[in-house]
Design a protein around this motif. Structure first.
Motif, short mmCIF file in Angstrom:
data_model
loop_
_atom_site.label_atom_id
_atom_site.label_comp_id
_atom_site.label_asym_id
_atom_site.label_seq_id
_atom_site.Cartn_x
_atom_site.Cartn_y
_atom_site.Cartn_z
N GLU A 189 14.00 0.52 -3.86
CA GLU A 189 13.43 0.77 -2.76
C GLU A 189 13.00 -1.12 -2.04
OE1 GLU A 189 10.35 4.33 -2.86
OE2 GLU A 189 9.29 2.18 -1.81
N LYS A 190 13.50 -1.57 -0.84
CA LYS A 190 13.46 -2.74 -0.75
C LYS A 190 12.06 -2.52 -0.57
CE LYS A 190 14.55 -5.76 1.85
NZ LYS A 190 15.63 -7.97 1.25
N HIS A 191 11.32 -4.82 -1.26
CA HIS A 191 10.28 -4.37 -1.04
C HIS A 191 10.02 -4.45 0.48
CE1 HIS A 191 6.14 -6.99 -1.70
NE2 HIS A 191 6.47 -5.89 -2.34
N VAL A 192 8.93 -4.55 1.17
CA VAL A 192 8.53 -4.83 2.55
C VAL A 192 7.53 -5.17 2.39
CG1 VAL A 192 7.47 -3.47 4.90
CG2 VAL A 192 8.62 -1.88 3.00
N PRO A 193 7.22 -6.33 3.27
CA PRO A 193 6.31 -7.70 3.64
C PRO A 193 5.41 -7.04 4.77
CG PRO A 193 8.26 -8.36 4.93
CD PRO A 193 9.28 -6.98 4.22
N GLU B 285 9.59 14.37 -5.62
CA GLU B 285 10.81 14.01 -5.84
C GLU B 285 11.37 13.13 -5.21
OE1 GLU B 285 14.24 12.64 -6.47
OE2 GLU B 285 15.05 12.98 -7.68
N ARG B 286 10.95 11.26 -5.02
CA ARG B 286 10.64 10.23 -4.28
C ARG B 286 12.07 10.30 -3.09
NH1 ARG B 286 6.67 6.44 -5.13
NH2 ARG B 286 5.87 6.40 -6.47
N LEU B 287 13.21 10.43 -4.16
CA LEU B 287 14.53 10.61 -3.10
C LEU B 287 14.86 10.99 -2.43
CD1 LEU B 287 17.01 8.86 -3.57
CD2 LEU B 287 18.16 10.41 -4.77
N ARG C 230 0.58 -4.62 6.82
CA ARG C 230 -0.94 -3.24 6.15
C ARG C 230 0.13 -1.97 5.84
NH1 ARG C 230 -5.14 -1.84 11.06
NH2 ARG C 230 -3.41 -1.25 12.93
N GLU C 231 -0.94 -1.40 5.17
CA GLU C 231 -0.70 -0.34 5.30
C GLU C 231 -1.78 0.55 5.62
OE1 GLU C 231 0.49 0.76 0.39
OE2 GLU C 231 -0.72 -0.98 0.41
N VAL C 232 -1.15 2.32 6.14
CA VAL C 232 -1.69 2.72 6.87
C VAL C 232 -1.61 4.32 6.17
CG1 VAL C 232 -1.90 1.61 9.08
CG2 VAL C 232 0.09 3.48 8.56
N ASN D 105 5.99 5.32 3.15
CA ASN D 105 6.37 4.97 2.08
C ASN D 105 6.29 6.62 1.23
OD1 ASN D 105 6.37 4.15 -0.23
ND2 ASN D 105 4.17 4.39 -0.90
N GLU D 106 5.20 7.81 1.67
CA GLU D 106 5.28 9.02 0.33
C GLU D 106 4.12 9.89 1.49
OE1 GLU D 106 3.94 8.47 -3.66
OE2 GLU D 106 2.29 7.32 -3.21
N MET D 107 4.62 11.13 1.06
CA MET D 107 3.70 11.91 1.59
C MET D 107 3.22 12.22 0.12
SD MET D 107 6.56 15.05 2.75
CE MET D 107 5.89 16.19 2.04
N LEU E 236 11.57 -1.26 -8.25
CA LEU E 236 12.20 0.06 -8.66
C LEU E 236 10.84 1.39 -9.07
CD1 LEU E 236 14.86 0.95 -10.06
CD2 LEU E 236 14.34 -0.60 -12.03
N LYS E 237 11.25 2.64 -9.21
CA LYS E 237 10.90 2.74 -9.17
C LYS E 237 11.24 4.35 -10.03
CE LYS E 237 7.84 2.09 -4.66
NZ LYS E 237 7.08 2.70 -3.74
N THR E 238 10.35 5.20 -10.93
CA THR E 238 10.95 6.12 -11.06
C THR E 238 10.51 7.26 -10.15
OG1 THR E 238 8.37 6.88 -11.85
CG2 THR E 238 9.88 6.22 -13.91
#
Ligand code: AMP
Length: 371
Positions: free
Chosen positions: A176-180, A100-102, A183-185, A261-263, A140-142
């Motif tokens: 979620e705010k779109h993060v500019p 559950e993302r929240l 990079r992604e790590v 972002n997520e785990m 916007l995400k489920t």
């Protein structure tokens, strides 16, 4: 003495690679999957049926010494029930949070781990208010069952709200705010049964259409400060959940900070390079951790890259003809957006690695689903 048997909920490619590593440690495997063609089935016993089937649950529990899982959408109830019979690692609480993302974001916040600004959405009105509060652009995400970019829409302007609500509304959502991001790590951490921890070097990840395409490890220009920050955040999660096994956390690197972002409470696609590129692979370390064995070194051996094979497969011989390329096929039927395998590149220097990646991209460019 009979061999120790690990039960694995899910029999996908991650389960298959766990078994490949576990077999060298003398472990046996029983997989449970609702797909009779589950790719891990060739490497252990496969029980086929729905995850809430009580008969399979009894048979599964009776035939294993401990259990793990290789994807997050296993019902938490099943994992909890199983935990009354055998040790389940990582703990079902980790599974629950990651579904559950929240809840995931709430855990990060509780542990003082920065995240993108976000808001819970249940109604159309919530969405309008949240767009004001969080600001646009936003994503916007489920909250549940989203993976590989599924169940998410980028909102650039106010007029996008209506269509996005029509497409996703009706189930719990998160804006979620779109993060500019720069990079992604991701960080891969492992904790053993006694609470000792180890961390792989941070990995730089490149996605397209929400799907991971390429990982570079160690992440280029990785500073000790960023590595320490990621390890510190991962430690907070590992210890808060009294975790055993491998944990992955994906971050946005933005202005020198890491936003979680997520785990994933499991071995992770961004860690596949560790099979050839690290002293001990993520799969072996997960098995060592949950089997109560000492952890192996997480040091990188030179510079690695991992390219996912998505949708269609290249000619095996063409890939293997490239020096430094290692091919892993998962035994899955080709299909749009399906992860069918990966290639790891190992090299002594990052320049050499990048050259090999360019050669492989040229070979793969004949693929329909280009990298
Ligand atoms: P996720 O399913 O949350 O991992 O999202 C898939 C991909 O979409 C991520 O790896 C990012 O490339 C992108 N993405 C998701 N959320 C955001 C966000 N808040 N800001 C910018 N990009 C995002």
């Amino acid at each position: 003495m009979s061999a120790t048997t690990c039960g694995c909920l899910g029999g996908g490619q991650l389960g298959r690679m766990l078994a490949l590593a576990g077999h060298t440690l003398g472990l046996r495997f029983v997989f449970w999957d609702n797909n009779p063609e589950a790719p891990a089935g060739e490497l252990g016993k496969l029980l086929v049926g729905h995850y809430s089937d009580p008969d399979i649950l009894q048979r599964f529990a009776a035939s294993i010494d401990f259990a793990t899982y290789e994807f997050e959408n296993v019902p938490v109830d099943t994992a909890q029930f199983l935990a009354q019979r055998v040790p389940v690692m990582p703990p079902p609480a980790a599974l629950e949070v990651s579904q559950e993302r929240l809840h995931e974001k709430a855990l990060f916040r509780k542990l003082d781990i920065p995240t993108p600004a976000h808001a819970a959405i249940e109604t159309r009105r919530d969405l309008t208010r949240a767009a004001d509060r969080v600001g646009l652009p936003a994503v916007l995400k489920t909250r549940r069952f989203g993976y590989d970019g599924k169940g998410q829409i980028v909102l650039k302007k106010r007029s996008d709200l209506r269509g996005a609500w029509d497409a996703l509304g009706g189930v719990p959502l998160i804006l979620e705010k779109h993060v500019p991001f720069d990079r992604e790590v991701s960080v891969l951490a492992v904790r053993d049964r006694r609470g000792r921890r180890a961390f792989y070097p941070l990995i730089e990840n490149h996605h397209r259409d929400g799907i991971l395409r390429l990982s570079l490890a160690p992440a280029p220009a990785l500073s000790p400060r960023l590595q320490t920050m990621a390890e510190d955040y991962a430690t907070r999660v590992l210890d808060a959940l009294e975790y055993t096994g491998v944990l992955a956390i994906e971050f946005f690197e933005y202005k020198g900070k890491l936003l979680a972002n997520e785990m994933a409470p499991r071995v992770h696609n961004s860690g596949h390079w560790t099979i050839e590129g690290a002293e001990t692979s993520q799969f072996e370390n997960h098995m060592r951790a949950i089997a109560g064995l000492p952890l192996g070194s997480t040091s990188a051996l030179g510079h690695s890259a991992m390219l996912n094979l998505i949708g269609t497969l290249p000619e095996t011989a063409e890939i293997l003809a490239v020096p430094g390329a290692h091919l892993h096929l998962y035994g899955k039927r080709p299909g749009p957006k399906r992860k069918l395998g990966h290639i790891t590149v190992t090299a002594a220097t990052s320049q050499e690695r990048d050259k090999t990646v360019a050669v492989l991209r040229a070979v793969l460019s004949t693929n329909k689903d280009k990298l």
